[in-house]
Design an enzyme around this catalytic site. Structure first.
Site, short mmCIF file in Angstrom:
data_model
loop_
_atom_site.label_atom_id
_atom_site.label_comp_id
_atom_site.label_asym_id
_atom_site.label_seq_id
_atom_site.Cartn_x
_atom_site.Cartn_y
_atom_site.Cartn_z
N PHE A 1 0.84 -1.19 0.00
CA PHE A 1 0.00 0.00 0.00
C PHE A 1 0.88 1.26 0.00
CE2 PHE A 1 -3.10 3.03 1.87
CZ PHE A 1 -4.12 2.83 0.97
N ASP B 1 1.20 -5.75 7.35
CA ASP B 1 0.03 -4.90 7.31
C ASP B 1 -1.17 -5.81 7.04
OD1 ASP B 1 -2.07 -3.16 6.75
OD2 ASP B 1 -0.80 -1.71 5.71
N TYR C 1 -11.85 -0.72 10.04
CA TYR C 1 -13.03 -0.17 9.37
C TYR C 1 -13.36 -0.88 8.07
CZ TYR C 1 -9.24 2.67 7.28
OH TYR C 1 -8.07 3.10 6.70
N LYS C 2 -12.61 -1.92 7.71
CA LYS C 2 -12.93 -2.67 6.50
C LYS C 2 -13.81 -3.87 6.89
CE LYS C 2 -8.49 -1.29 4.49
NZ LYS C 2 -8.96 -0.17 3.66
N ARG D 1 -12.30 -2.78 -8.11
CA ARG D 1 -12.18 -3.75 -7.03
C ARG D 1 -13.59 -4.15 -6.56
NH1 ARG D 1 -8.32 -2.25 -2.17
NH2 ARG D 1 -10.04 -0.81 -1.81
#
Length: 425
Positions: free
Chosen positions: A127, A206, A231-232, A385
């Site tokens: 990322f 990560d 939060y995913k 995605r």
């Protein structure tokens, strides 16, 4: 298979889905299919009344008394739930701050501890923020270090052989995303840890696109360090506090570069001299964000109740079903798949590519009144995605989504959208 056969298969799979009951625990809209849970998870219904109680009673009525009554231990309470999800001990997880800040803290700690080495190794699939933090650390604190990249020949995966060829006796830290953000490639964490440890390197993972989507066993896989967001797939709410993991055997050896109030061993002594906590709390920084920590609670409870292993099995079935539909209906329309084809090697999202990807993405989100809104996300240069959160996604959702994407391209509905991208694509 034709469309009707795929539809019947989707309905049959949904009928046998033992996790279907969890779908009703989330706020939903019958006119929306949400395929962006890998970026922001849905709102649990229980979170609404829970936050109302926190705001009205704990804050409104109890005021500062709530610190002693509940708030001071809220981070630890959430840490105990996350520990169950990632296969760690409760005292190896700290909940608070952002993923980026936690990555900064642990990267600094690892590089200082392994200071006799001056190479940092990552990959081209990581990322971007993770790369920025490493670049900043080199510029500001570790000027003698250099950042090296493991190459990805297809921009989808890397191999153990490529890692072995890059890691050396001078590698201080190897840092990777367990599930890569764009392609959904899933690293074999245990094997990578073993490779790195043989060379004397620490490994920092990560977990942001992995936690809640794939089984994680940090202790069993001998992990050193990890960070992740909530939060995913954990449905903790926008900007919810992140977490970090430090293996118990390393905690005394790791130093938090940000000396602050809640990393102090006795913060309420109000001493003028910093004394780091002897526990995982040493990685704390500021005052806990109580409203955000409270919002996380119900999503974590649902995840623990459902069980990540069961969710992983459903996820693999969902993604395999969608892959078969993509091969049948989208590949002939100019799409390509930018995720691993084997479900064992990918997380719970699928990236597809098309030369008009951004416009197609917009047409999915903003359809004519006769169609459902399908919400994915877009990643440059041409990736759509499709996030498949098994807690609330059904097989029928995926059937309808693929058929709708095909219609958008066949009918050229995307042509009415410009390529001017939103600030948050």
């Amino acid at each position: 298979m034709n469309r009707e056969e795929f539809r019947k298969q989707a309905l049959a799979f949904d009928k046998k889905d033992s996790l279907a009951k969890f779908r009703d625990l989330f706020v939903s809209d019958d006119h929306v299919i949400y395929l962006d849970g890998n970026s922001l998870g849905k709102l649990p219904k229980a979170t609404i009344s829970h936050l109302q109680h926190v705001v009205k009673e704990e804050w409104g009525n109890r005021l500062i008394r709530s610190w002693n009554e509940k708030w001071i231990d809220l981070s630890k309470k959430n840490a105990s739930k996350i520990a169950k999800i990632v296969g760690a001990k409760e005292d190896e997880i700290f909940v608070g701050d952002s993923t980026s800040l936690n990555l900064y803290k642990l990267s600094y700690a690892a590089l200082k501890y392994n200071k006799s080495r001056n190479e940092i190794l990552t990959d081209q699939l990581n990322f971007p923020t993770d790369l920025y933090i490493l670049q900043g650390l080199i510029k500001e604190h570790f000027q003698n270090h250099k950042l090296l990249f493991i190459e990805s020949k297809d921009q989808i995966t890397t191999t153990k052989e490529e890692i072995i060829s890059k890691i050396s006796e001078n590698t201080s830290l190897l840092t990777l995303s367990h599930v890569t953000y764009k392609s959904s490639f899933l690293y074999p964490m245990k094997e990578i840890n073993e490779i790195a440890h043989k060379k004397g390197s620490l490994v920092l993972w990560d977990l942001s696109h992995a936690v809640g989507a794939v089984p994680i066993k940090l202790n069993d896989w001998n992990a050193d360090l990890a960070v992740g967001c909530t939060y995913k797939y954990l449905n903790g709410g926008p900007g919810a506090p992140a977490f970090l993991y430090v293996n118990k055997k390393l905690q005394e050896k790791m130093e938090n570069p940000v000396w602050s109030w809640f990393g102090h061993d006795r913060p309420f002594d109000f001493s003028n001299d910093f004394l780091p906590s002897k526990s995982i709390q040493k990685f704390g920084v500021g005052t806990p964000t109580i409203l955000s920590l409270s919002a996380m609670e119900k999503g974590l409870e649902i995840m623990v109740d459902a069980g990540v292993s069961q969710l992983r099995e459903k996820s693999k079935s969902l993604t395999e079903f969608m892959m078969s539909m993509i091969e049948t209906w989208l590949i002939p329309l100019g799409f390509s798949v930018a995720s691993p084809k084997n479900a064992e090697n990918r997380g719970s999202h699928i990236s597809i590519q098309h030369e008009n990807a951004y416009a197609i993405n917009c047409a999915m989100i903003e359809p004519s009144k006769d169609h459902k809104s399908i919400i994915p996300d877009f990643r440059p240069p041409n990736n759509i995605r499709l996030g498949i959160a098994p807690l609330y996604i059904s097989f029928l959702d995926l059937y309808e989504s693929v058929i709708r994407i095909a219609e958008i391209v066949e009918n050229k509905e995307y042509l009415k959208f410009k390529n001017d991208k939103n600030l948050v694509p």
